[in-house]
Design an enzyme around this catalytic site. Structure first.
Site, short mmCIF file in Angstrom:
data_model
loop_
_atom_site.label_atom_id
_atom_site.label_comp_id
_atom_site.label_asym_id
_atom_site.label_seq_id
_atom_site.Cartn_x
_atom_site.Cartn_y
_atom_site.Cartn_z
N SER A 1 -28.76 21.54 3.35
CA SER A 1 -29.62 20.51 3.53
C SER A 1 -29.96 20.23 5.15
CB SER A 1 -29.60 19.19 3.06
OG SER A 1 -28.09 18.61 3.41
N SER B 1 -24.95 22.13 3.53
CA SER B 1 -25.92 21.98 3.76
C SER B 1 -25.56 22.04 5.31
CB SER B 1 -26.10 20.55 2.93
OG SER B 1 -26.89 20.78 2.09
N LYS C 1 -27.59 13.24 12.24
CA LYS C 1 -28.38 13.88 11.08
C LYS C 1 -28.83 12.43 10.14
CE LYS C 1 -27.37 15.83 6.54
NZ LYS C 1 -27.09 17.02 5.63
#
Lengths: 494, 98
Positions: A158, A182, A79
């Site tokens: 997210s 998330s 990420k």
């Protein structure tokens, strides 16, 4: 033989050990798949050269007979909130476009020390603020799953790029972060497993901060066991993070016994909400039945402050964000406005140009609730309610060992939906945000499909530091659900 | 509406984010909606409840007061939008006497 990109991490480690293929072959297969599925926009940047060099080093270590790392030769997506040494890290924001960290986050360093391979930096909601991956400055991520009407769906957020990459078989697993859901909501939307561990289990050092008391790094993968393998590598005390706990890291995968005899599973009545699709309730009831079949005792519990969790979160998280994001001033790194002639103009224009709309909104809310005259009424009040939410869990865990709930109030929704009103988007976190406020571990595991053929997840919450029970229960759901459906784009290819 | 445009203007200035009139109006409507919604917490009884800042509950550890880090000025400056002779450069903040 199963295509290399469709293997689980556990199966790939086994095959690498038996020399059925090399880490380079495994990585090359993923690089090719990654390049062929760019329409998903799952990666902000691809790092195939780094991946191949890490894979070659992994093969050399195996050839020399060195002890294989926990993730020796396994290609992952990282990420783009995790700082990676000498590789652009942006938090999906224009304010950090071109930022090249001169250091490695603790979590990624641990993964690479254990032999993992980085395929690229995964897209996300800007500064991890969002539930749909539509706030990224690098464009929306598209869910590899589609409903029967063929519209593009959000992957959740997210950690949307992380989830889309793992679901599309263009990474075997991914690092992710969870501040209000998330990790778990995108895992549920993409038919994957994902765990937010106990607060303090994984170091936050080198992870770009959103809300420090709520941010949790963790893994997303296709199986519960793969999450257990990744989490073991990512966990452990780090002197660079003062909230990182001095606790031994168990072999989480060893907890996957399938035997729930003697365990009590709590069902909180407050998670039955009006207006939630009936299919969510159906899959929840199915989950309860599976756990009973595996020997668990089901008990009714109450978490009376659940309905206050979202408003509490939307005071505390923006407050911490407004403080954390004050560092983006155009002086030391990141974007600087070219239009400014004075220092104060440089700050306000740099931040206006660099931050996206949702990020600005949250900074403004946070600044407001922390400002003189409002601090006690909003911020301190929210911290008090936060304690009540933690007390709810403490009381519940006197009656049960783990809690079962749905992960999200819907399946993946079309891109563009819920955009008109920020409050509607925030409601996505209604079932996940309590675990962040209380710091307890929580995992989403795929449990079934809705009528449109979209994945639905169930959430298992456990006591602080007892991820093992969470994994054990999640493993039973996974085995019972036999979730084997592939996203449509992969069925066509197969 | 809990926040008018002038309040939002003040908050934007505290947050160091430049906003034009249209943005201020849009922000006032949206942020008001959110603030009105979080105000439901006012109804929760929190008498005698201590605020919870962080669940970590970890005692901060001490270490020896010695240098453990540093000596990489080049790394620190590597991402600076502008730097010279080992310093960050910002717009002039001292007026020159004419």
């Amino acid at each position: 033989m199963t295509a290399l990109t469709h293997l689980s991490i556990a199966a790939a480690l086994d095959a690498l050990e038996k020399k059925e293929f090399s880490a380079r072959e495994l990585t090359q297969a993923h690089i090719e798949a990654m390049e062929s599925r760019r329409e998903l926009n799952a990666y902000i940047i691809e790092t195939p050269d780094i991946a191949l060099s890490q894979a070659d080093n992994s093969d050399k270590r195996r050839a020399k007979g060195d002890k294989a790392g926990l993730l020796e030769g396994i290609p992952l997506a990282i990420k783009d909130l995790f700082c990676t040494d000498n590789v652009q890290t942006t938090a999906a924001s224009n304010i950090l476009k071109g930022f090249i960290p001169p250091y490695e986050s603790t979590v990624t360093r641990k993964l690479f020390d254990d032999g993992a391979v980085m395929l690229g930096k995964a897209n996300l909601d800007q500064f991890a603020m969002g539930s749909s991956n539509t706030t990224s400055a690098f464009g929306n991520v598209i869910n590899p799953w589609r409903g029967d009407d063929g519209r593009d769906l959000v992957p959740g957020g997210s950690s949307g790029g992380s989830a889309a990459a793992v679901a599309a078989r263009i990474a075997m697993g991914a690092t992710a972060t969870d501040t209000g859901g998330s990790i778990r909501q995108p895992a549920a939307f993409c038919g994957l497993a994902g765990i937010k561990p106990t607060y303090g289990r994984c170091s936050r050092w080198g992870v770009i901060a959103f809300a420090s008391s709520l941010d949790h790094p963790g893994p997303i993968a296709r199986t519960v066991e793969d999450c257990a393998l990744m989490l073991r590598s990512m966990s452990g005390h780090d002197p660079m993070d003062s909230t990182s706990a001095q606790r031994d890291v168990p072999d989480f995968a060893a907890a996957l016994t399938g035997d729930l005899r003697g365990l009590k599973i709590g069902i909180p009545k407050e998670y039955r909400l009006d207006g939630i699709p009936a299919e969510i309730d159906t899959v929840w009831e199915q989950g309860i039945a599976w756990l009973k079949d595996a020997g668990a005792e089901i008990v009714d519990i109450t978490l009376p402050h659940t309905k206050h969790a979202l408003p509490t979160y939307y005071i505390i998280a923006p407050a911490e964000a407004s403080s954390n994001l004050a560092r983006y001033d155009g002086v030391r790194y990141g974007h600087r406005s070219a239009e400014a002639s004075t220092l104060s103009e440089m700050y306000s224009k740099t931040r206006a140009e660099g931050f996206g709309e949702e990020v600005k909104r949250r900074i403004m809310i946070g600044t407001y609730v922390l400002s003189a005259g409002y601090y006690d009424a909003y911020y301190i009040k929210a911290q008090k309610v936060r304690r009540l939410i933690l007390n709810d869990f403490t009381a519940a865990y006197e009656k049960c060992d783990a809690i079962l709930t749905p992960t999200a109030p819907s399946a993946a929704f079309p891109i563009g939906e819920n955009e008109d009103d920020p409050l509607k988007m925030y409601l996505n976190d209604v079932f996940t945000v309590t675990a962040n406020l209380a710091g307890v571990p929580a995992m989403s595991v795929p449990a079934g499909l809705d009528a449109r053929g979209l994945p639905l997840g169930l959430q298992i919450l456990g006591r602080a530091w007892d991820e093992e029970t969470v994994f054990k229960v999640a493993g039973v759901i996974e085995r019972s659900a036999k979730f084997e459906t592939l996203p449509q784009m992969l069925r066509k290819a197969a | 509406m809990s926040m008018d445009k002038e309040t939002v203007r003040k908050v934007a200035s505290l947050a160091n984010i430049e906003m034009d009139e249209a943005e201020l109006e849009r922000a006032a409507a949206q942020i008001s909606g959110i603030i009105d919604w979080v105000e439901q917490l006012g109804a929760v009884n929190t008498d005698n409840i201590e605020p919870l800042a962080n669940v970590a509950n970890i005692e901060l550890s001490l270490r020896a007061d010695s240098i453990t880090d540093g000596n990489y000025q080049d790394k620190i400056l590597a991402n600076a939008p502008e730097h010279t002779q080992g310093f960050f450069v910002v717009p002039k903040i001292v007026e020159q006497q004419s």
